[in-house]
Design an enzyme around this catalytic site. Structure first.
Site, short mmCIF file in Angstrom:
data_model
loop_
_atom_site.label_atom_id
_atom_site.label_comp_id
_atom_site.label_asym_id
_atom_site.label_seq_id
_atom_site.Cartn_x
_atom_site.Cartn_y
_atom_site.Cartn_z
N GLU A 113 1.80 -3.29 -0.35
CA GLU A 113 0.30 -3.52 -0.66
C GLU A 113 -0.17 -3.44 -1.44
OE1 GLU A 113 -2.83 -1.50 2.69
OE2 GLU A 113 -0.68 -0.42 2.34
N HIS A 146 -7.33 -3.52 1.93
CA HIS A 146 -6.51 -2.50 2.65
C HIS A 146 -5.50 -4.07 3.21
CE1 HIS A 146 -6.53 1.49 1.76
NE2 HIS A 146 -7.62 1.11 1.14
N GLU A 169 -8.98 -4.73 6.73
CA GLU A 169 -7.55 -4.83 6.49
C GLU A 169 -7.16 -5.93 6.70
OE1 GLU A 169 -5.16 -2.77 6.62
OE2 GLU A 169 -5.89 -0.64 6.63
N HIS A 229 -4.68 1.84 -2.49
CA HIS A 229 -3.43 2.85 -2.82
C HIS A 229 -3.35 2.80 -3.92
CE1 HIS A 229 -3.17 3.40 0.88
NE2 HIS A 229 -3.39 2.14 1.81
#
Length: 288
Positions: free
Chosen positions: A117, A174, A252, A80
């Site tokens: 995040e 992430h 993750e 992101h």
């Protein structure tokens, strides 16, 4: 012998003895002078032209030990971008994703307390970069800012980034936004899409297993809501994985909506722990 002759003889004898004493004193002084003078250097000493003089050996150089990751190129993808939400037209446009199209990017998730995040991903990956570079690796990030005035890059660029910079592997980071009861990490590997991708997929699975081991060894719990605690998942729908021509895995790190995971992610000590786990996994994969 007359008394006059006797006096003459004694006089001559005294003269001879005095001269002899003077000569002895002079000789002793010369010896002392020679003994106290510095000797000639090896370059000044006369040598017999028929006998070669060996050269004086220089002190051997001690080579610095090679760093364990010297020569390795590693691509990092901090998922992101902090400003994605401010550029909806840009991040909602469709891009290639590996046989289909997908939205360029998303905003990512956040903790219940509002910690983004994108910030977590970027902060941890900067820690990873610093540690890997100290080990001798060349480390390249597909985004080098975490700014509300920036967006992207799109997922297709992220997927191709490792090959673009001639990296030996790519690791994407992430954090999940699952229901609050879920906690723990999982590592995502790409699915084989064609014959060309099979070799990359096999190496990517080895990378994912090594990263899982790094997290296990750091005492970080595996996900209790993805794949029954196996800690691995295979996805076909992620462009970052599908478009990579180098071994790739996506981590993750935890669930930002879970209170325990969120406390760790928002703590400097916790983020350092995640970074250490990632570095350990990368080193395990490389065998270095």
């Amino acid at each position: 012998m007359s008394s006059a002759s006797s006096k003459l003889v004694r006089s001559d004898a005294r003269a001879v003895m005095a001269k002899a004493a003077a000569l002895l004193a002079a000789a002793a002084g010369a010896v002392a002078l020679v003994a106290s003078a510095p000797g000639p250097s090896s370059a000044q000493r006369p040598t017999d032209p028929g006998v070669p003089v060996p050269p004086v050996a220089a002190a051997p150089r001690v080579a610095a030990p090679e760093l364990p990751l010297a020569g390795v190129r590693i691509a990092l993808d901090p998922g992101h971008q902090l400003g994605n939400g401010r550029f909806p037209a840009m991040i909602q446009r469709l891009v290639p994703a590996g046989g289909f199209v997908k939205q360029c990017n998303t905003t990512g998730t956040e903790t219940n307390g509002g910690y983004p995040e994108a910030t977590f991903n970027y902060t941890v990956m900067r820690l990873v970069q610093a540690r890997l570079e100290k080990l001798g690796a060349t480390v390249l990030l597909d985004r080098t800012t975490n700014s509300e005035s920036a967006w992207g890059p799109c997922v297709d660029q992220r997927g191709r980034f490792g090959a673009t910079v001639h990296a030996d592997l790519t690791v994407s980071l992430h954090a999940d936004g699952a229901p609050a009861y879920g906690h723990g990490f999982h590592v995502i590997t790409p699915a084989a899409r064609n014959a060309r991708s099979t070799e990359v997929v096999a190496a990517s699975r080895r990378l994912a297993l090594a990263l899982r081991s790094g997290f296990d060894d750091a005492g970080l719990a595996r996900s209790n809501y993805i794949n029954h605690g196996f800690g691995l998942d295979t996805r076909w729908d992620l462009a970052t994985l599908n478009l990579s021509d180098v071994p790739v895995a996506m981590v993750e790190a935890g669930n930002m909506r879970n209170a325990g995971d969120a406390r760790r992610m928002t703590s400097p000590v916790g983020r350092a722990r995640y970074a250490g786990a990632l570095v350990a996994g990368i080193r395990d994969y490389l065998g270095r």
